[in-house]
Design a protein around this motif. Structure first.
Motif, PDB file in Angstrom:
ATOM      1  N   VAL A 221       0.842  -1.196   0.000  1.00 40.19           N
ATOM      2  CA  VAL A 221       0.000   0.000   0.000  1.00 40.19           C
ATOM      3  C   VAL A 221       0.877   1.246   0.000  1.00 40.19           C
ATOM      4  CG1 VAL A 221      -1.767   1.307   1.242  1.00 40.19           C
ATOM      5  CG2 VAL A 221      -1.821  -1.206   1.251  1.00 40.19           C
ATOM      6  N   GLN A 222       0.622   2.130  -0.946  1.00 42.41           N
ATOM      7  CA  GLN A 222       1.285   3.431  -0.975  1.00 42.41           C
ATOM      8  C   GLN A 222       0.323   4.459  -0.392  1.00 42.41           C
ATOM      9  OE1 GLN A 222       2.761   4.827  -4.810  1.00 42.41           O
ATOM     10  NE2 GLN A 222       2.351   6.944  -4.197  1.00 42.41           N
ATOM     11  N   ALA A 223       0.645   4.980   0.780  1.00 42.17           N
ATOM     12  CA  ALA A 223      -0.206   5.971   1.434  1.00 42.17           C
ATOM     13  C   ALA A 223       0.211   7.370   1.004  1.00 42.17           C
ATOM     14  CB  ALA A 223      -0.112   5.834   2.944  1.00 42.17           C
ATOM     15  N   THR A 224      -0.778   8.187   0.654  1.00 47.63           N
ATOM     16  CA  THR A 224      -0.480   9.551   0.225  1.00 47.63           C
ATOM     17  C   THR A 224      -1.542  10.515   0.747  1.00 47.63           C
ATOM     18  OG1 THR A 224      -0.255  11.039  -1.672  1.00 47.63           O
ATOM     19  CG2 THR A 224      -1.658   9.111  -1.975  1.00 47.63           C
ATOM     20  N   PRO A 225      -1.128  11.688   1.232  1.00 50.06           N
ATOM     21  CA  PRO A 225      -2.118  12.698   1.638  1.00 50.06           C
ATOM     22  C   PRO A 225      -2.793  13.362   0.444  1.00 50.06           C
ATOM     23  CG  PRO A 225       0.098  13.578   1.847  1.00 50.06           C
ATOM     24  CD  PRO A 225       0.254  12.123   1.492  1.00 50.06           C
ATOM     25  N   ASP A 226      -2.296  13.101  -0.760  1.00 52.41           N
ATOM     26  CA  ASP A 226      -2.814  13.789  -1.942  1.00 52.41           C
ATOM     27  C   ASP A 226      -4.266  13.448  -2.249  1.00 52.41           C
ATOM     28  OD1 ASP A 226      -0.447  15.129  -2.353  1.00 52.41           O
ATOM     29  OD2 ASP A 226       0.345  13.656  -3.770  1.00 52.41           O
ATOM     30  N   ILE A 227      -4.757  12.300  -1.746  1.00 51.05           N
ATOM     31  CA  ILE A 227      -6.166  11.955  -1.953  1.00 51.05           C
ATOM     32  C   ILE A 227      -6.884  11.807  -0.610  1.00 51.05           C
ATOM     33  CG2 ILE A 227      -5.871  10.925  -4.236  1.00 51.05           C
ATOM     34  CD1 ILE A 227      -5.860   8.165  -2.919  1.00 51.05           C
ATOM     35  N   SER A 228      -6.362  12.487   0.417  1.00 48.69           N
ATOM     36  CA  SER A 228      -6.985  12.431   1.743  1.00 48.69           C
ATOM     37  C   SER A 228      -8.061  13.500   1.877  1.00 48.69           C
ATOM     38  CB  SER A 228      -5.933  12.631   2.835  1.00 48.69           C
ATOM     39  OG  SER A 228      -5.453  13.969   2.826  1.00 48.69           O
ATOM     40  N   GLN A 229      -8.984  13.275   2.799  1.00 46.71           N
ATOM     41  CA  GLN A 229     -10.036  14.257   3.027  1.00 46.71           C
ATOM     42  C   GLN A 229      -9.482  15.499   3.714  1.00 46.71           C
ATOM     43  OE1 GLN A 229     -13.735  12.690   4.415  1.00 46.71           O
ATOM     44  NE2 GLN A 229     -14.512  14.675   5.091  1.00 46.71           N
ATOM     45  N   ASP A 230      -8.504  15.316   4.598  1.00 45.01           N
ATOM     46  CA  ASP A 230      -7.899  16.477   5.256  1.00 45.01           C
ATOM     47  C   ASP A 230      -7.315  17.434   4.221  1.00 45.01           C
ATOM     48  OD1 ASP A 230      -8.578  15.662   7.756  1.00 45.01           O
ATOM     49  OD2 ASP A 230      -6.565  15.020   8.360  1.00 45.01           O
ATOM     50  N   ALA A 231      -6.551  16.886   3.268  1.00 46.96           N
ATOM     51  CA  ALA A 231      -5.961  17.738   2.232  1.00 46.96           C
ATOM     52  C   ALA A 231      -7.041  18.343   1.346  1.00 46.96           C
ATOM     53  CB  ALA A 231      -4.975  16.930   1.397  1.00 46.96           C
ATOM     54  N   HIS A 232      -8.068  17.562   1.047  1.00 48.82           N
ATOM     55  CA  HIS A 232      -9.172  18.063   0.234  1.00 48.82           C
ATOM     56  C   HIS A 232      -9.854  19.241   0.916  1.00 48.82           C
ATOM     57  CE1 HIS A 232     -13.491  18.107  -0.892  1.00 48.82           C
ATOM     58  NE2 HIS A 232     -13.043  17.884  -2.110  1.00 48.82           N
ATOM     59  N   ASP A 233     -10.113  19.105   2.215  1.00 49.75           N
ATOM     60  CA  ASP A 233     -10.801  20.171   2.949  1.00 49.75           C
ATOM     61  C   ASP A 233      -9.956  21.439   3.034  1.00 49.75           C
ATOM     62  OD1 ASP A 233     -12.886  18.428   3.287  1.00 49.75           O
ATOM     63  OD2 ASP A 233     -12.423  17.942   5.383  1.00 49.75           O
ATOM     64  N   ARG A 234      -8.633  21.288   2.998  1.00 48.35           N
ATOM     65  CA  ARG A 234      -7.740  22.450   3.052  1.00 48.35           C
ATOM     66  C   ARG A 234      -7.431  23.003   1.664  1.00 48.35           C
ATOM     67  NH1 ARG A 234      -4.444  18.852   5.816  1.00 48.35           N
ATOM     68  NH2 ARG A 234      -2.838  19.175   4.211  1.00 48.35           N
ATOM     69  N   GLY A 235      -7.941  22.342   0.631  1.00 53.23           N
ATOM     70  CA  GLY A 235      -7.628  22.756  -0.729  1.00 53.23           C
ATOM     71  C   GLY A 235      -6.224  22.383  -1.148  1.00 53.23           C
ATOM     72  N   ALA A 236      -5.644  21.383  -0.460  1.00 48.95           N
ATOM     73  CA  ALA A 236      -4.252  21.004  -0.721  1.00 48.95           C
ATOM     74  C   ALA A 236      -4.125  19.635  -1.378  1.00 48.95           C
ATOM     75  CB  ALA A 236      -3.463  21.017   0.588  1.00 48.95           C
ATOM     76  N   ALA A 237      -5.227  19.010  -1.748  1.00 48.02           N
ATOM     77  CA  ALA A 237      -5.156  17.690  -2.382  1.00 48.02           C
ATOM     78  C   ALA A 237      -4.535  17.803  -3.774  1.00 48.02           C
ATOM     79  CB  ALA A 237      -6.544  17.074  -2.477  1.00 48.02           C
ATOM     80  N   ASN A 238      -3.937  16.713  -4.215  1.00 46.85           N
ATOM     81  CA  ASN A 238      -3.336  16.680  -5.555  1.00 46.85           C
ATOM     82  C   ASN A 238      -3.873  15.469  -6.315  1.00 46.85           C
ATOM     83  OD1 ASN A 238      -1.768  17.185  -7.812  1.00 46.85           O
ATOM     84  ND2 ASN A 238       0.080  16.271  -6.943  1.00 46.85           N
ATOM     85  N   VAL A 239      -5.188  15.425  -6.469  1.00 49.67           N
ATOM     86  CA  VAL A 239      -5.824  14.315  -7.169  1.00 49.67           C
ATOM     87  C   VAL A 239      -5.338  14.234  -8.610  1.00 49.67           C
ATOM     88  CG1 VAL A 239      -8.030  13.423  -8.005  1.00 49.67           C
ATOM     89  CG2 VAL A 239      -7.853  14.340  -5.681  1.00 49.67           C
ATOM     90  N   LYS A 240      -5.204  15.377  -9.241  1.00 50.79           N
ATOM     91  CA  LYS A 240      -4.764  15.401 -10.642  1.00 50.79           C
ATOM     92  C   LYS A 240      -3.416  14.709 -10.802  1.00 50.79           C
ATOM     93  CE  LYS A 240      -3.728  18.534 -14.489  1.00 50.79           C
ATOM     94  NZ  LYS A 240      -3.677  19.961 -14.925  1.00 50.79           N
ATOM     95  N   GLY A 241      -2.482  14.989  -9.897  1.00 50.46           N
ATOM     96  CA  GLY A 241      -1.160  14.387  -9.990  1.00 50.46           C
ATOM     97  C   GLY A 241      -1.189  12.887  -9.773  1.00 50.46           C
ATOM     98  N   VAL A 242      -1.988  12.437  -8.788  1.00 46.98           N
ATOM     99  CA  VAL A 242      -2.097  11.004  -8.517  1.00 46.98           C
ATOM    100  C   VAL A 242      -2.685  10.280  -9.723  1.00 46.98           C
ATOM    101  CG1 VAL A 242      -3.255   9.265  -7.100  1.00 46.98           C
ATOM    102  CG2 VAL A 242      -2.243  11.284  -6.021  1.00 46.98           C
ATOM    103  N   VAL A 243      -3.764  10.817 -10.269  1.00 49.02           N
ATOM    104  CA  VAL A 243      -4.415  10.186 -11.421  1.00 49.02           C
ATOM    105  C   VAL A 243      -3.478  10.165 -12.625  1.00 49.02           C
ATOM    106  CG1 VAL A 243      -6.259  10.480 -13.118  1.00 49.02           C
ATOM    107  CG2 VAL A 243      -6.767  10.652 -10.674  1.00 49.02           C
TER     108      VAL A 243
END
Length: 315
Positions: A221-243
């Motif tokens: 398992v590769q854990a990343t904050p980039d798709i976490s809810q905490d990062a999403h709520d702060r506007g700091a998620a990087n879904v685009k990069g992960v995808v």
């Protein structure tokens, strides 16, 4: 699972294929007790998911261990006893390594013989028109170069202790007992699609959801904050990069995340792979309930199919 006395009998199978000289060959089975030629398939056992049935039946009937590709729809017909039967089909590739591992076919109680044939030959060999229709769908995919696919599997974490009942940080909320059951129940159906990578939010509830899957598949398992809810709520998620990274790798991957993040994951995948010429039910894929998952099948950078699966354990 199979329907009750008045419900349909559910079954699952696949157009199993392999490449030879750059062309797809498909696998036909001959059943002496039915005196027919068809595709490998079988009935869903009680408590079993439809994707799990497909891979199990293929191995039992043919000896090949496969993972499912894109869905090919269903064949529906009436049994001699008057009950409806619905068979779900996928494509399923046999790699060169798996072809060599399986070796020569050994007849069994269900199947007398198997044969690898071209798509054109298969059209003339199949006993049932309904199987010809399934084959035609596969042939259309092959003609478009869309039969060799990989999957991005969006998985919503399982049922979690409510935030109102938890004093610690949101990211540390654990799974409820029913959530742990959901995490175990989703293992076989997700594994049927052959994930080679598991990427998870760093939240405890996501990591706990994919833990049984990781143990079963032996995929880390590769854990990343980039798709976490905490990062999403702060506007700091990087879904685009992960995808983008997962699309570039072209390896089937599980992305385990949260309800508020999943619509962005689905939209990013679709935005990078869908050309607008086909309609996909992206809304359903984006609005997963806890423990459910969506599979987005991609071939040569193009979105080919989208399917969603409910967790068998009710939340």
């Amino acid at each position: 699972m199979s329907g009750g006395p008045t419900g349909p009998v559910l079954a699952a199978g696949a157009v199993v294929w392999r490449e030879q000289d750059g062309q797809p060959l498909v696998l036909l089975i001959h059943r002496e007790h039915h005196n027919d030629v068809s595709f490998p398939k079988g009935k869903v056992d009680p408590g079993e998911s439809v994707p799990t049935t497909a891979v199990r039946e293929i191995e039992e009937e043919t000896g090949y261990r496969v993972h499912l590709g894109a869905p090919l729809g269903t064949a529906e017909y009436v049994l001699p006893n008057g009950r409806d039967k619905v068979v779900h089909y996928w494509s399923a590739r046999v790699s060169k390594k798996e072809f060599e591992r399986a070796g020569a076919f050994a007849p069994n109680d269900e199947v007398a013989s198997v044969e690898w044939v071209t798509i054109d030959d298969a059209h003339g060999r199949l006993t049932y028109d309904r199987d010809v229709e399934i084959l035609t769908r596969f042939a259309d995919r092959a003609a478009a170069g869309e039969h060799r696919t990989f999957a991005l599997i969006a998985l919503r974490h399982a049922k979690t202790v409510p935030g109102s009942d938890w004093d610690g940080p949101d990211a540390t909320r654990p799974l409820l007992p029913v959530g742990r059951s959901q995490a175990k129940a989703v293992v076989s159906p997700v594994a049927a699609f052959g994930p080679k990578k598991i990427v998870s939010s760093t939240a405890a509830r996501c990591l706990a959801t994919v833990e049984p899957l990781s143990a079963r598949t032996k995929v880390g398992v590769q854990a990343t904050p980039d798709i976490s809810q905490d990062a999403h709520d702060r506007g700091a998620a990087n879904v685009k990069g992960v995808v983008r990274r997962r699309l570039d790798k072209e390896k089937s991957t599980v992305l385990c995340s949260h309800g508020p993040v999943l619509p962005d994951i689905i939209a990013r995948i679709a935005g990078a792979t869908a050309d607008g010429s086909r309609h996909f039910d992206l809304r359903r894929a984006a609005m997963l309930s806890v423990g459910d998952f969506a599979v987005m099948h991609i071939a040569d950078g193009r979105l080919v199919a989208v399917e969603t699966h409910r967790n068998p354990v009710a939340s």
